[in-house]
Every structure is written in structure tokens, then in C-alpha cells.
Design a protein around this motif. Structure first.
Motif, short mmCIF file in Angstrom:
data_model
loop_
_atom_site.label_atom_id
_atom_site.label_comp_id
_atom_site.label_asym_id
_atom_site.label_seq_id
_atom_site.Cartn_x
_atom_site.Cartn_y
_atom_site.Cartn_z
N ARG A 65 -37.22 19.26 4.43
CA ARG A 65 -37.96 19.94 3.67
C ARG A 65 -39.17 19.87 3.37
NH1 ARG A 65 -34.23 19.97 0.02
NH2 ARG A 65 -34.90 19.01 -1.65
N MET A 66 -40.38 20.33 2.95
CA MET A 66 -41.74 19.55 2.63
C MET A 66 -42.30 20.58 1.72
SD MET A 66 -41.46 16.68 4.37
CE MET A 66 -43.02 16.03 3.76
N GLY A 67 -42.14 19.70 0.48
CA GLY A 67 -42.75 20.70 -0.54
C GLY A 67 -44.14 21.24 0.27
N ASN A 68 -45.22 20.43 0.57
CA ASN A 68 -46.36 20.71 0.91
C ASN A 68 -46.92 21.62 2.41
OD1 ASN A 68 -45.61 18.60 2.69
ND2 ASN A 68 -47.00 17.86 2.62
N GLY A 69 -45.11 21.85 3.05
CA GLY A 69 -45.33 23.30 4.22
C GLY A 69 -45.34 24.49 3.73
N VAL A 70 -45.21 25.22 4.72
CA VAL A 70 -44.47 26.40 5.02
C VAL A 70 -43.93 27.06 5.38
CG1 VAL A 70 -47.44 26.73 5.17
CG2 VAL A 70 -45.66 27.07 6.75
N PRO A 71 -43.84 28.11 3.90
CA PRO A 71 -42.10 28.80 5.03
C PRO A 71 -41.88 28.75 6.64
CG PRO A 71 -42.63 30.06 3.45
CD PRO A 71 -44.26 28.56 3.29
N LEU A 72 -41.77 28.72 7.14
CA LEU A 72 -41.30 29.23 8.92
C LEU A 72 -39.94 29.23 9.15
CD1 LEU A 72 -43.72 26.45 10.86
CD2 LEU A 72 -44.34 28.71 9.76
N ASP A 73 -40.05 30.39 10.32
CA ASP A 73 -38.19 30.19 10.11
C ASP A 73 -37.18 29.45 11.13
OD1 ASP A 73 -36.57 33.10 11.42
OD2 ASP A 73 -36.52 31.65 12.52
N PHE A 74 -36.17 29.27 10.66
CA PHE A 74 -34.81 28.24 10.89
C PHE A 74 -33.92 28.89 10.79
CE2 PHE A 74 -33.03 24.27 11.13
CZ PHE A 74 -32.95 23.76 12.61
N PHE A 75 -33.01 29.57 12.25
CA PHE A 75 -31.98 29.83 12.18
C PHE A 75 -31.15 31.85 11.34
CE2 PHE A 75 -30.85 25.66 13.78
CZ PHE A 75 -29.07 26.43 14.62
N GLY A 76 -33.19 31.84 11.39
CA GLY A 76 -33.47 32.91 10.77
C GLY A 76 -33.30 33.12 8.96
N ARG A 77 -33.63 32.14 8.68
CA ARG A 77 -34.16 31.74 7.40
C ARG A 77 -35.41 31.36 7.08
NH1 ARG A 77 -31.24 34.45 3.13
NH2 ARG A 77 -28.58 35.02 4.41
N THR A 119 -41.66 23.84 6.06
CA THR A 119 -41.94 22.85 7.25
C THR A 119 -42.62 22.44 7.36
OG1 THR A 119 -40.03 23.82 8.43
CG2 THR A 119 -41.68 22.73 9.64
N ALA A 120 -43.62 21.12 7.01
CA ALA A 120 -45.01 20.94 7.31
C ALA A 120 -45.35 21.05 8.83
CB ALA A 120 -44.59 18.55 7.21
N LEU A 121 -46.74 21.14 8.59
CA LEU A 121 -47.74 21.56 9.68
C LEU A 121 -48.21 20.24 10.43
CD1 LEU A 121 -49.38 24.76 8.80
CD2 LEU A 121 -47.25 25.11 9.80
N SER A 122 -47.88 19.46 10.18
CA SER A 122 -49.30 17.59 9.92
C SER A 122 -48.52 17.67 11.07
CB SER A 122 -48.57 16.79 9.13
OG SER A 122 -47.06 16.57 9.22
N ALA A 123 -47.82 17.53 12.17
CA ALA A 123 -47.62 17.06 13.33
C ALA A 123 -48.94 18.33 14.45
CB ALA A 123 -45.82 17.13 13.89
N ALA A 124 -48.57 19.26 13.86
CA ALA A 124 -49.82 20.43 15.51
C ALA A 124 -51.05 19.80 13.97
CB ALA A 124 -48.64 21.75 14.46
N GLU A 125 -51.37 20.11 13.59
CA GLU A 125 -52.09 19.92 12.66
C GLU A 125 -53.32 18.64 12.94
OE1 GLU A 125 -52.45 21.98 8.39
OE2 GLU A 125 -52.01 20.19 8.37
N MET A 126 -51.74 17.25 13.36
CA MET A 126 -52.67 16.17 14.03
C MET A 126 -52.78 16.27 15.61
SD MET A 126 -50.98 12.96 11.82
CE MET A 126 -49.41 12.97 12.46
N ALA A 127 -52.20 16.75 16.12
CA ALA A 127 -52.34 16.90 17.89
C ALA A 127 -53.28 17.81 18.00
CB ALA A 127 -51.31 18.06 18.18
N VAL A 128 -53.90 18.62 17.21
CA VAL A 128 -54.99 19.91 17.19
C VAL A 128 -56.68 18.77 16.81
CG1 VAL A 128 -56.34 21.49 16.19
CG2 VAL A 128 -54.76 21.98 17.04
N LYS A 129 -55.93 17.82 15.87
CA LYS A 129 -57.16 17.64 15.82
C LYS A 129 -57.55 15.86 16.57
CE LYS A 129 -59.03 15.31 11.15
NZ LYS A 129 -58.92 14.63 9.71
#
Length: 299
Positions: A201-213, A217-227
Motif C-alpha cells: 500500500r503506497m500513499g503516493n500511489g493511485v487506487p487501482l483494482d485488485f481483487f475487485g477492490r 498502488t505506486a505507478l513508479s515501475a511503469a513510469e520508470m519503464a516509459v521514461k
């Protein structure tokens, strides 16, 4: 609890863990892992709030489970958690076991090897499933050093030992924080391979779906991949057989695009793995709690 009492407690706990691991090292590897994980998971874990947390999380996202299945997960998840820690502290024995893991997704392993050979950054994304250090150990055995970002433990006496052990599996490792993140980015930009866990659980993340709730979740992995034009793909160390051996699971690399959509795809991948092997995920994490002061919906 006063700071002095907390320090004394942490020192005693760290001493006890070190002592238990020292005794375990006197035993053959598989006997050690079985024995210590049974003691930790079946004797000590029930004395904590872990069983209640597991039940609350399952009630939230898997309300159709039978009572027998819930109780089985309550028994097995702590054993898996302790087993993972014992394995991480078992040095060469664990590394050899991970190196021998069968590979599911050989074509994706080839993509990782090709990217690394070409100097392209690679990000392996996993979760607290099976043994999350298996991908790092398995790739290290193939000559690919995999760095890792880890959250320092609150017990500073034990944290030093833990950091040393995970660094010995494959390095370098970077403590979560501004400095550690900067060092990891530098390593990645130089064509390094890093392993990240996405299910905290990451306070600087965004609420994404996981098990329907919604799960923050941090976006940093995807952001670094793109950057940094990094190859990014899910990677797991799934337990097989009697739970002491592993399968290295590598899934198809993600196409670069919107970081939130990419991260949701990573969440979906982990959810599929967990649904297939419910006992292998750490269900006592407060995964669905709102980090910004919302209601504690997961116990």
C-alpha cells in the motif's frame, strides 16, 4: 511504549531471530526450512493478529470461500511467510534451489537476456507471492545481477542482517527512500536489471483494482519503464511440489503506454497468480486500507 523499552524489545527480538537462524544452520537445508517455518508459522503466528487480518481480507475480497478453506489459508500463509525468510537467510542453499527452478515463459527469459546484453534497462515486477527473491536469484545464477528496492525493517538490529542477506542473493539492493530510489534509478539507467514489488500500500500511489477492490498502488515501475525505455514484465517465484522447490514464472513484457493502465495490468497479473495459489500470497498485508485516513476495511 517508551523509546528505551522499544529498543530493548527490538534487540531481544533480533537476538532471538539470529539465534534461531544459527541453530537452523546446523541442520540440512530442507530440514531447516521445514522445521523453522513450521515453528514460526504454526506456533508463533497464531499468537499475533495475522489470522484475524487474513480472515478480514478474505471476507472483503473472497466472500464465497468456505470456512474450511479460510482456516487452511490462515494456517498456510504464515508458514509460507516464515519459509520465505528462512530461505532468504540460507545463502548458497537457497540460491542453488532457485537456480534449479523450472522456467515457465522461456521466451520471456530470452527477452530479458537479450535486453540485458544490449544494455537496455529491465524491470521485473512481482509481489509477496511464493518467494519473491527467486527471480533475482535465478537470474543471478545466469550471470545477470538483479538489484532490488526494499523497505527497511522497523527493527534496526534485525534490518542490518536482513539487508545483508538479500544483497548476497543478488545486488545491489536499495533501501526505500529518496537516496535509495536515486541510486536505483542510476543503476537502471546504466542498463541494470531491478526487481520491484507492486503489492504494498503506497500513499503516493493511485487506487487501482485488485481483487475487485481499490488498492493504492505506486505507478513508479511503469513510469520508470516509459521514461527510461526499460523492458518491464511480471516475474514470480512460485512454489511447487512440497513447497521447497520453485517455478520461475515470467510473463510477456508490457507495451509502453499510460502508466496507470500498465500498472493495472501488473495488478491483474498478480491477482491471477494469487487466485491460482491462494496459500502463497501474504494475505495479512493491509493491502486495501486507505493510506489517507479512510476507513480500515481490512482489519
Amino acid at each position: 511504549m517508551t523509546p528505551h523499552l522499544r529498543t530493548a524489545r527490538d534487540w531481544i527480538v533480533a537476538l532471538g531471530v539470529r539465534g534461531l537462524l544459527w541453530l537452523g544452520e546446523r541442520l540440512p537445508y530442507r530440514t531447516r526450512v521445514r522445521g523453522l517455518s513450521w515453528i514460526g508459522g504454526r506456533v508463533f503466528a497464531p499468537l499475533t493478529d495475522f489470522p484475524a487480518r487474513i480472515r478480514a481480507n478474505l471476507a472483503l475480497v473472497c466472500p464465497d470461500l468456505t470456512e474450511d478453506r479460510i482456516r487452511a489459508i490462515q494456517r498456510r500463509v504464515p508458514v509460507n511467510a516464515v519459509r520465505t525468510l528462512v530461505e532468504i537467510h540460507s545463502g548458497p542453499d537457497f540460491r542453488a534451489t532457485a537456480a534449479a527452478a523450472a522456467v515457465r515463459g522461456a521466451e520471456h527469459l530470452a527477452a530479458v537476456e537479450a535486453a540485458h546484453a544490449a544494455g537496455r534497462p529491465v524491470i521485473l515486477v512481482s509481489g509477496h507471492f511464493g518467494n519473491y527473491d527467486v527471480p533475482r536469484a535465478a537470474l543471478a545464477a545466469r550471470g545477470i545481477a538483479v538489484g532490488g528496492l526494499y523497505r527497511p525493517l522497523k527493527n534496526r538490529f534485525y534490518n542490518a542482517l536482513y539487508a545483508d542477506k538479500i544483497a548476497r542473493i543478488s545486488g545491489p539492493v536499495f533501501p526505500r527512500g529518496r537516496r535509495g530510489l536515486a541510486e536505483m534509478v542510476r543503476f537502471l539507467r546504466q542498463g541494470g536489471v531491478v526487481g520491484l514489488l507492486i503489492d504494498q500500500r503506497m500513499g503516493n500511489g493511485v487506487p487501482l483494482d485488485f481483487f475487485g477492490r481499490p488498492a493504492w498502488t505506486a505507478l513508479s515501475a511503469a513510469e520508470m519503464a516509459v521514461k527510461y525505455d526499460a523492458l518491464i514484465l511480471p516475474a514470480y517465484g512460485r512454489r511447487v511440489g512440497d513447497g521447497l522447490d520453485f517455478e520461475l514464472v515470467l510473463e510477456a513484457p508490457l507495451e509502453h503506454g499510460d502508466p496507470a493502465a500498465m500498472t493495472q495490468a501488473l495488478n491483474d497479473s498478480l491477482e491471477r497468480m494469487v487466485r491460482a495459489d491462494m496459500d502463497q500470497w501474504l494475505w495479512f498485508h493491509r493491502r486495501w486500507r486507505d493510506p489517507h485516513g479512510g476507513a480500515d476495511i481490512d482489519g
